[in-house]
Design an enzyme around this catalytic site. Sequence first.
Site, PDB file in Angstrom:
ATOM      1  N   GLU A   1       0.818  -1.213   0.000  1.00 17.84           N
ATOM      2  CA  GLU A   1       0.000   0.000   0.000  1.00 17.84           C
ATOM      3  C   GLU A   1       0.857   1.270   0.000  1.00 17.84           C
ATOM      4  O   GLU A   1       0.419   2.311  -0.479  1.00 17.84           O
ATOM      5  CB  GLU A   1      -0.874   0.013   1.261  1.00 17.84           C
ATOM      6  CG  GLU A   1      -1.647   1.305   1.445  1.00 17.84           C
ATOM      7  CD  GLU A   1      -2.536   1.285   2.669  1.00 17.84           C
ATOM      8  OE1 GLU A   1      -3.750   1.274   2.476  1.00 17.84           O
ATOM      9  OE2 GLU A   1      -2.026   1.276   3.809  1.00 17.84           O
TER      10      GLU A   1
ATOM     11  N   HIS B   1       1.263   5.960  10.632  1.00 21.08           N
ATOM     12  CA  HIS B   1       0.526   6.439   9.462  1.00 21.08           C
ATOM     13  C   HIS B   1      -0.882   6.880   9.874  1.00 21.08           C
ATOM     14  O   HIS B   1      -1.426   6.375  10.858  1.00 21.08           O
ATOM     15  CB  HIS B   1       0.346   5.303   8.441  1.00 21.08           C
ATOM     16  CG  HIS B   1       1.594   4.936   7.701  1.00 21.08           C
ATOM     17  ND1 HIS B   1       2.013   3.632   7.548  1.00 21.08           N
ATOM     18  CD2 HIS B   1       2.492   5.695   7.030  1.00 21.08           C
ATOM     19  CE1 HIS B   1       3.121   3.602   6.821  1.00 21.08           C
ATOM     20  NE2 HIS B   1       3.443   4.843   6.505  1.00 21.08           N
TER      21      HIS B   1
ATOM     22  N   CYS C   1      -2.409  -2.185   4.899  1.00 21.09           N
ATOM     23  CA  CYS C   1      -1.027  -2.087   4.384  1.00 21.09           C
ATOM     24  C   CYS C   1      -0.668  -3.147   3.350  1.00 21.09           C
ATOM     25  O   CYS C   1       0.223  -2.939   2.537  1.00 21.09           O
ATOM     26  CB  CYS C   1      -0.029  -2.241   5.530  1.00 21.09           C
ATOM     27  SG  CYS C   1      -0.536  -1.496   7.051  1.00 21.09           S
TER      28      CYS C   1
HETATM   29  C1  CIR Z   1       7.090   0.351   7.865  1.00 22.30           C
HETATM   30  O1  CIR Z   1       7.471   0.820   8.932  1.00 22.30           O
HETATM   31  O2  CIR Z   1       7.144   0.970   6.810  1.00 22.30           O
HETATM   32  C2  CIR Z   1       6.526  -1.062   7.859  1.00 22.30           C
HETATM   33  N1  CIR Z   1       7.192  -1.846   8.843  1.00 22.30           N
HETATM   34  C3  CIR Z   1       5.042  -1.042   8.141  1.00 22.30           C
HETATM   35  C4  CIR Z   1       4.272  -0.387   7.049  1.00 22.30           C
HETATM   36  C5  CIR Z   1       2.817  -0.329   7.354  1.00 22.30           C
HETATM   37  N2  CIR Z   1       2.112   0.206   6.242  1.00 22.30           N
HETATM   38  C6  CIR Z   1       0.982   0.877   6.333  1.00 22.30           C
HETATM   39  O3  CIR Z   1       0.532   1.178   7.434  1.00 22.30           O
HETATM   40  N3  CIR Z   1       0.408   1.277   5.220  1.00 22.30           N
END
Ligand code: CIR
Length: 263
Positions: free
Chosen positions: A74, A171, A258
């Site tokens: 995402e 986020h 995500c």
């Molecule tokens: C990050 O910190 O980028 C990943 N470990 C988690 C991303 C989560 N993505 C989202 O909420 N869209």
Amino acid sequence: MAYSDRPVWRFENAIVREPSASAVDGLRAVDRGAPSIDALRAEHRAYVDALTAAGVTVDILPPLEDFPDSMFVEDPALVFPDCAIALRPGAPSRLGETARIEPVLKARFPSFHTLPCLGYVDGGDILVTPHRVYIGLSARTDRTGAGALASILADTGRAAKIVATPPGILHLKTACSLLDGETVLATRAMRDAGLFEDMETILVAEGEEAAANALRVNDVVLLGSAFAQTRSRLEEAGFDVVGVPVEEVGKLDAGLSCMSLRW
Ligand code: CIR
């Protein structure tokens, strides 16, 4: 004014990316131990099954070993039925994910846009509602990126509103999700920030803050399966809830939105 008659939670297609073996080294704000790769893969399969059962055709991309967080597909892009927009993730280790998703999107969407090489936006900071697209400023999404995205959205006929994600939240959608045209599910901190003044809020239960990253898909709401009290609240409000395990992805600060791009 709504930009389409089609509900924004009506999805026919989704793209996901299989977790790489390196996913266990994904970014996290607080280290609660590395997730198990087998359990991550099992959660990912359960997620694909839930999307499929909800009526979505899911395209599964191969894992990218060089990008531990690339299963969170995402973040490097934003898609609508008529167009795709390549974003610039704000974490240095994730910036290269955009180049890997671009050809996939160009092959599938009639119109393709790119965020200019200035500023950053993570897809997790974008909440699409029937009347506007919220862009949350965060540690990953800055004002330059948000402004550039708002202008691309305007070119596609969509209104954007730039808001400040409350501090300490990765986020915007870490702490809220759309349930229907009038309602969001949110944590108390997000509700108190007053970002969605024209929407009703259903609060997640105390201690179940991670439940706020739910996903309305067609007729159901996908919700982390451990969040029993929030599930009851949603069911009392008339939503049809499907539990999906997210314990391991939760260790990587991620949840249900995500892991897919949906249109
Ligand atoms: C990050 O910190 O980028 C990943 N470990 C988690 C991303 C989560 N993505 C989202 O909420 N869209």
